[in-house]
Design a protein around this motif. Structure first.
Motif, PDB file in Angstrom:
ATOM      1  N   ILE A   4     -30.996  22.410  29.387  1.00  8.45           N
ATOM      2  CA  ILE A   4     -32.384  22.445  29.611  1.00  8.45           C
ATOM      3  C   ILE A   4     -32.987  23.287  28.556  1.00  8.45           C
ATOM      4  O   ILE A   4     -32.567  24.351  28.361  1.00  8.45           O
ATOM      5  N   GLU A   5     -33.746  22.856  27.723  1.00 10.92           N
ATOM      6  CA  GLU A   5     -34.541  23.619  26.680  1.00 10.92           C
ATOM      7  C   GLU A   5     -35.787  24.352  27.431  1.00 10.92           C
ATOM      8  O   GLU A   5     -36.573  23.734  27.989  1.00 10.92           O
ATOM      9  N   LEU A   6     -35.983  25.631  26.921  1.00 10.59           N
ATOM     10  CA  LEU A   6     -37.110  26.278  27.184  1.00 10.59           C
ATOM     11  C   LEU A   6     -37.488  27.082  26.070  1.00 10.59           C
ATOM     12  O   LEU A   6     -37.114  27.759  25.515  1.00 10.59           O
ATOM     13  N   ASP A   7     -38.818  26.432  25.666  1.00 15.08           N
ATOM     14  CA  ASP A   7     -39.519  27.158  24.477  1.00 15.08           C
ATOM     15  C   ASP A   7     -40.481  28.124  25.271  1.00 15.08           C
ATOM     16  O   ASP A   7     -41.506  27.759  25.691  1.00 15.08           O
ATOM     17  N   MET A  42     -45.388  31.513  26.768  1.00 15.14           N
ATOM     18  CA  MET A  42     -45.245  31.720  28.217  1.00 15.14           C
ATOM     19  C   MET A  42     -45.201  33.328  28.709  1.00 15.14           C
ATOM     20  O   MET A  42     -44.514  34.318  28.084  1.00 15.14           O
ATOM     21  N   THR A  43     -45.867  33.508  29.664  1.00 15.29           N
ATOM     22  CA  THR A  43     -45.787  35.045  30.343  1.00 15.29           C
ATOM     23  C   THR A  43     -44.333  35.059  31.310  1.00 15.29           C
ATOM     24  O   THR A  43     -43.682  34.019  31.405  1.00 15.29           O
ATOM     25  N   ILE A  44     -44.016  36.321  31.363  1.00 10.27           N
ATOM     26  CA  ILE A  44     -42.845  36.614  31.791  1.00 10.27           C
ATOM     27  C   ILE A  44     -42.695  35.714  33.470  1.00 10.27           C
ATOM     28  O   ILE A  44     -41.621  35.479  33.671  1.00 10.27           O
ATOM     29  N   ALA A  45     -43.908  35.786  34.145  1.00  7.43           N
ATOM     30  CA  ALA A  45     -43.952  35.460  35.395  1.00  7.43           C
ATOM     31  C   ALA A  45     -43.685  34.009  35.535  1.00  7.43           C
ATOM     32  O   ALA A  45     -43.309  33.138  36.051  1.00  7.43           O
ATOM     33  N   GLU A  46     -44.540  33.133  34.457  1.00 10.24           N
ATOM     34  CA  GLU A  46     -44.261  31.810  34.332  1.00 10.24           C
ATOM     35  C   GLU A  46     -42.912  31.378  33.879  1.00 10.24           C
ATOM     36  O   GLU A  46     -42.324  30.436  34.511  1.00 10.24           O
ATOM     37  N   GLU A  92     -41.310  34.457  14.385  1.00 11.58           N
ATOM     38  CA  GLU A  92     -42.486  35.719  14.520  1.00 11.58           C
ATOM     39  C   GLU A  92     -42.811  36.229  15.789  1.00 11.58           C
ATOM     40  O   GLU A  92     -42.780  37.181  15.886  1.00 11.58           O
ATOM     41  N   THR A  93     -42.721  35.240  16.791  1.00 10.46           N
ATOM     42  CA  THR A  93     -42.884  35.504  18.127  1.00 10.46           C
ATOM     43  C   THR A  93     -41.803  36.499  18.529  1.00 10.46           C
ATOM     44  O   THR A  93     -41.809  37.498  19.225  1.00 10.46           O
ATOM     45  N   ARG A  94     -40.452  36.160  18.295  1.00 14.28           N
ATOM     46  CA  ARG A  94     -39.288  36.964  18.461  1.00 14.28           C
ATOM     47  C   ARG A  94     -39.354  37.998  18.085  1.00 14.28           C
ATOM     48  O   ARG A  94     -38.727  39.168  18.399  1.00 14.28           O
TER      49      ARG A  94
END
Length: 237
Positions: free
Chosen positions: A209-212, A216-220, A161-163
């Motif tokens: 390395i997994e990143l969910d 997250m904001t773009i800056a984060e 849904e986010t995507r």
């Protein structure tokens, strides 16, 4: 006096599910560290556009015999846009950046991208691009198939849904009106095809390395990536 060793140039592989923002983050990281960005997914989209424009797709069935005979006629390269400086995809000398992001192409890219001889051709082209290192490449199988020995591998994920919402926002910003439910269905369909295909299925590399980035904001996200990059090159000094 001891001189500082020059910073090693590496290959950064960014893999993950569709519409996770892989291209956005990879572009930003490449720009921030002075690397070349290569959008591997755009290459498969360009082949898909070629198939659509030449009547090689009927439903989800691709005329593989004809496509195989035409593969040498498909030339894909990346060039900076003269106005924005952003990298655009060119198919046989024509800027197709807008066309390859359309739902028309999105709906057909999976059946094209699973064709073994298409993947073989694209992987060979991608590996050629990476010979000098100093690149950030994103896609579905960069860390597992294209560059299994990449020094830094990132695997990106987020909820469907986010995507979908990100995809809708991106397309509407470009003046393309799309239906949210249609985009969700397309994403789920592509996820299934990508994960179950026989040729280079989508999976997280053992050393990735997994990143969910669902929340997250773009800056984060950019700060997280820069930290991973710095950790990697510092270990290689």
């Amino acid at each position: 006096m001891l001189m500082n060793k020059p910073e090693p140039r590496i290959i950064i592989a960014v893999d993950g599910f569709s519409s996770c923002g892989k291209s956005t983050m990879a572009k930003a990281l490449a720009r921030n560290i002075g690397y070349i960005y290569i959008d591997s997914g755009a290459m498969y989209r360009a082949v898909t556009l070629y198939c659509l424009d030449h009547g090689l797709i009927d439903g989800d069935t691709v005329d593989t015999d004809t496509l195989r005979s035409l593969m040498d006629d498909i030339q894909i390269d990346f060039r900076p846009d003269s106005e924005t400086g952003m990298t655009h995809t060119f198919l046989n000398g024509i800027d197709v950046e807008r066309e390859i992001r359309s739902m028309r192409v999105s709906d057909k890219v999976s059946p094209v991208s699973v064709i073994p001889f298409v993947r073989t051709a694209m992987v060979a082209a991608q590996q050629k691009m990476g010979e000098r290192k100093g690149i950030v490449m994103d896609g579905r199988d960069i860390g597992t198939t294209v560059f299994p020995h990449a020094e830094l591998k990132i695997f990106v994920t987020a909820s469907a849904e986010t995507r979908a919402q990100r995809r809708v926002d991106e397309l509407r910003a470009k003046g393309v009106d799309v239906d949210f439910d249609e985009v969700v269905a397309n994403i789920n369909k592509r996820d299934h095809i990508d994960q179950t295909r026989k040729e280079s299925p989508l999976r997280k590399a053992d050393d990735a390395i997994e990143l969910d980035n669902s929340h997250m904001t773009i800056a984060e996200q950019d700060a997280w990536l820069m930290t991973r990059y710095r950790e990697t090159v510092d270990k290689l000094r």
